[in-house]
Design a protein around this motif. Structure first.
Motif, mmCIF file in Angstrom:
data_model
loop_
_atom_site.group_PDB
_atom_site.id
_atom_site.type_symbol
_atom_site.label_atom_id
_atom_site.label_comp_id
_atom_site.label_asym_id
_atom_site.label_seq_id
_atom_site.Cartn_x
_atom_site.Cartn_y
_atom_site.Cartn_z
ATOM 1 N N UNK A 1 0.837 -1.210 0.000
ATOM 2 C CA UNK A 1 0.000 0.000 0.000
ATOM 3 C C UNK A 1 0.866 1.253 0.000
ATOM 4 N N UNK A 2 0.477 2.231 -0.825
ATOM 5 C CA UNK A 2 1.184 3.500 -0.885
ATOM 6 C C UNK A 2 2.353 3.529 -1.849
ATOM 7 N N UNK A 3 2.664 2.407 -2.479
ATOM 8 C CA UNK A 3 3.747 2.344 -3.460
ATOM 9 C C UNK A 3 3.176 2.195 -4.860
ATOM 10 N N UNK A 4 3.922 2.691 -5.836
ATOM 11 C CA UNK A 4 3.641 2.371 -7.231
ATOM 12 C C UNK A 4 4.234 0.983 -7.472
ATOM 13 N N UNK A 5 3.540 0.176 -8.252
ATOM 14 C CA UNK A 5 3.990 -1.191 -8.485
ATOM 15 C C UNK A 5 4.062 -1.512 -9.967
ATOM 16 N N UNK A 6 5.098 -2.241 -10.333
ATOM 17 C CA UNK A 6 5.178 -2.882 -11.637
ATOM 18 C C UNK A 6 5.098 -4.371 -11.369
ATOM 19 N N UNK A 7 4.074 -5.016 -11.925
ATOM 20 C CA UNK A 7 3.991 -6.472 -11.855
ATOM 21 C C UNK A 7 4.551 -6.983 -13.176
ATOM 22 N N UNK A 8 5.752 -7.511 -13.129
ATOM 23 C CA UNK A 8 6.406 -8.104 -14.296
ATOM 24 C C UNK A 8 6.115 -9.600 -14.213
ATOM 25 N N UNK A 9 5.206 -10.067 -15.042
ATOM 26 C CA UNK A 9 4.669 -11.428 -14.937
ATOM 27 C C UNK A 9 5.153 -12.238 -16.136
ATOM 28 N N UNK A 10 5.578 -13.488 -15.884
ATOM 29 C CA UNK A 10 6.152 -14.299 -16.960
ATOM 30 C C UNK A 10 6.073 -15.784 -16.619
ATOM 31 N N UNK A 11 6.286 -16.653 -17.639
ATOM 32 C CA UNK A 11 6.188 -18.099 -17.407
ATOM 33 C C UNK A 11 7.278 -18.672 -16.497
ATOM 34 N N UNK A 12 8.557 -18.377 -16.777
ATOM 35 C CA UNK A 12 9.642 -18.949 -15.975
ATOM 36 C C UNK A 12 10.914 -18.123 -16.123
ATOM 37 N N UNK A 13 11.552 -17.855 -15.015
ATOM 38 C CA UNK A 13 12.800 -17.087 -15.021
ATOM 39 C C UNK A 13 13.920 -17.862 -15.724
ATOM 40 N N UNK A 14 13.716 -19.148 -15.955
ATOM 41 C CA UNK A 14 14.720 -19.972 -16.618
ATOM 42 C C UNK A 14 14.635 -19.924 -18.141
ATOM 43 N N UNK A 15 13.915 -18.946 -18.678
ATOM 44 C CA UNK A 15 13.897 -18.745 -20.129
ATOM 45 C C UNK A 15 14.529 -17.386 -20.428
#
Length: 168
Positions: A43-57
């Motif tokens: 709460x109170x922060x700006x957020x970037x949700x960086x969403x992806x299948x797998x960090x191993x790609x």
């Protein structure tokens, strides 16, 4: 249901991204130390949700690196990198890459985030994994930007997300 592609082949998600100017749906995700975190913790922060299948790609790893460099240095901003990877894999990646300005969060326990945000793959080889998306949330908890990447192998539009953050 969003229609996207995975390696040029048709794929769909379980729903649609939340609409701009709506309150971001709540979530519970798992941090690298296995503790639970929810949207209200930011709460109170700006957020970037960086969403992806797998960090191993390659593309997923590049998006974490890019947001680590760009968005994380903005004032009152948190970058949350979200996948269904196990927290151990997320921590290993960040340690090996020297990633310190983003928070890695996992939806591995329930898959509830992917369903609530409408971004889990409904079919294809990536069924139940999270599709590549970016969601920007303003300090007031309202969604100010979304992007569902049409081809999963492609990178998101970093500039559009950063611009949305700066105007939020």
């Amino acid at each position: 249901m969003a229609s996207i592609t995975l390696g040029g082949n048709p794929a769909s998600t379980v729903g649609e991204l939340p609409s701009i100017n709506t309150t971001a749906p709540s979530f519970k995700l798992t941090k690298s130390d296995l503790s639970e975190v929810s949207l209200s913790d930011y709460n109170g922060h700006k957020l970037v949700l960086n969403i992806f299948p797998s960090v191993d790609t390659g593309t997923c790893a590049k998006s974490v690196r890019q947001f680590n460099e760009e968005a994380a240095k903005l004032e009152n901003t948190k970058v949350l990198c979200i996948s269904k990877d196990l927290p151990f894999a997320q921590a290993r990646f960040c340690g090996a890459e020297g990633i310190e300005n983003v928070e890695m969060l996992s939806d591995y326990k329930t898959g509830g985030f992917g369903k609530e945000y409408g971004i889990a793959f409904a079919d294809s080889a990536f069924e139940t994994l999270l599709s590549r998306c970016v969601v920007v949330i303003g300090q007031d908890g309202k969604i100010v930007h979304t992007e569902q990447v049409a081809e999963t192998a492609d990178e998101p539009n970093y500039k559009a997300a950063i611009d949305a953050l700066m105007n939020a």
